[in-house]
Design an enzyme around this catalytic site. Structure first.
Site, PDB file in Angstrom:
ATOM      1  N   ASP A 244       0.854  -1.186   0.000  1.00  0.00           N
ATOM      2  CA  ASP A 244       0.000   0.000   0.000  1.00  0.00           C
ATOM      3  C   ASP A 244       0.892   1.239   0.000  1.00  0.00           C
ATOM      4  OD1 ASP A 244      -2.969   0.909   0.513  1.00  0.00           O
ATOM      5  OD2 ASP A 244      -1.701   2.195   1.735  1.00  0.00           O
ATOM      6  N   ASN A 252      -2.719  13.172  -4.429  1.00  0.00           N
ATOM      7  CA  ASN A 252      -3.906  13.622  -5.168  1.00  0.00           C
ATOM      8  C   ASN A 252      -4.368  14.999  -4.701  1.00  0.00           C
ATOM      9  OD1 ASN A 252      -4.285  11.425  -6.939  1.00  0.00           O
ATOM     10  ND2 ASN A 252      -5.277  10.225  -5.342  1.00  0.00           N
ATOM     11  N   GLU A 287      -4.709   2.405  -4.121  1.00  0.00           N
ATOM     12  CA  GLU A 287      -3.243   2.403  -4.166  1.00  0.00           C
ATOM     13  C   GLU A 287      -2.652   1.131  -3.599  1.00  0.00           C
ATOM     14  OE1 GLU A 287      -4.494   5.033  -0.623  1.00  0.00           O
ATOM     15  OE2 GLU A 287      -5.152   4.652  -2.672  1.00  0.00           O
TER      16      GLU A 287
END
Length: 372
Positions: A244, A252, A287
């Site tokens: 992860d 973002n 992710e």
């Protein structure tokens, strides 16, 4: 070849070629074929000289193909990014050889033997290879172009007057069969490639993550079910790594989703770059990536996970810098199922995050910590 600039966010050609398992396999296969072609060219030339059965086409092309195929092999070893160029150059050489041999055959061999020699049995391979190297539309154009070239060369160089005077039905039949079979080969290959591309497209829609071009979760679950079956029936083991990306939401938020998408795509390539042969990377969601390691126990998988973690740490992205990751490792155990294995990898990954991220934790370590 120059290494990629570590501070760049662009995906280099070297990263693409080295990170794609099929790209590596295809390059090794092409190297093997080129070496075989070089040996075959030299052997054929030697045998023809030994039995004094040479012809001007072979005397010209066989030494040239030996040198070029050998040079292309060396080029691919040092420049894997030139795979597509080498494939097309080798194919062009074979096309020129085939067409030149056709001219020699229709001009000299056909009137004498009333048919083609065994060399022309290989000519349809030129149509097949076009479909191996290119997509359907381009391959069909290439195959059609080759067939038209054979027709033009046949019309120009075949001594039709001599064959007609000798009433050479065998030669006319050989010519007719050659051209008709060429059309049939090209059309059949076009039809089969259309079916194959439609099937592949449907498979990709079902099993491919469109952003990263990695297999998606559905595919990953199917792979794990298959591995569990293999372990039950034949023994052995395998491991998984749940990865992860740390703090990806900030990427973002600060840089926008376009930058975030580019980071995800590059991370997908980087992860593959540091994996052993046979490993698979799955876009598990968001992710998160799942790495499947057939035949590796948890200890060996732990070393792979650490290599991946260091690789991501050493590869900063443009405008973003390094994107780090937490990795949880779990090995297959007797009586395991898909859910239990993934749950253990998840638990190990969450412990890595709780301890600050950018680290690797194996589930066995988590157990030791709990017992302590």
């Amino acid at each position: 070849m120059k290494e990629h600039t570590t501070g760049s966010g662009h995906i280099t050609l070297l990263e693409r070629v080295s990170a794609t398992p099929f790209g590596r396999v295809r390059r090794v296969l092409v190297i093997g074929v080129l070496l075989l072609g070089a040996v075959a060219s030299l052997t054929a030339l030697y045998l023809q000289v030994a039995i004094e059965a040479t012809n001007p086409v072979d005397l010209t092309f066989l030494p040239l193909m030996f040198v070029l195929f050998l040079g292309m092999t060396v080029a691919l070893v040092y420049r894997p990014d030139k795979l597509h160029l080498v494939e097309n150059a080798a194919y062009l050489m074979l096309v020129l050889y085939g067409l030149s041999m056709l001219v020699f055959q229709v001009r000299y061999t056909l009137p004498e033997l009333h048919t083609f020699s065994e060399t022309m049995f290989w000519f349809p391979m030129l149509y097949l290879v076009a479909y191996l190297l290119h997509r359907r539309a381009m391959a069909f154009r290439i195959a059609a172009g080759i067939w038209v070239a054979t027709l033009v060369l046949g019309l120009v160089f075949t001594p039709f007057g001599e064959l007609w005077r000798n009433k050479d039905a065998g030669a006319f039949n050989a010519l007719l069969q050659f051209y008709i079979s060429g059309i049939v080969y090209a059309m059949l290959l076009y039809a089969f490639s259309r079916i194959e591309e439609s099937y592949a497209e449907n498979r990709m829609l079902a099993y491919l993550d469109h952003l990263t071009q990695l297999p998606n979760r559905r595919y990953g679950e199917a792979v794990l079910v298959h591995l569990f079956r293999q372990v039950r029936e034949h023994g052995g083991t395998f491991s998984v790594i749940m990865l992860d990306l740390d703090g990806f939401k900030k990427v973002n938020d600060r840089h926008g989703h376009d930058v975030g998408d580019r980071v995800l795509k590059r991370c997908a390539l980087l992860i593959q770059r540091y994996l052993p042969r046979g490993a698979r990377v799955i876009r598990w969601g968001g992710e998160e990536f799942l790495i499947v390691l057939p035949d590796l126990d948890e200890g060996a998988a732990l070393a792979v996970a650490e290599e991946v973690r260091r690789g991501l740490e050493r590869s900063p992205h443009e405008r973003v810098g390094p994107v780090l990751a937490s990795l949880g490792v779990a090995g297959c155990r007797p009586g395991d199922a898909l859910d239990t294995l993934i749950q253990r990898a998840d638990q190990a990954m969450y412990l890595a995050k709780q301890n600050g991220g950018n680290r690797v934790v194996a589930f066995s370590q988590l157990l030791q910590t709990a017992q302590a």
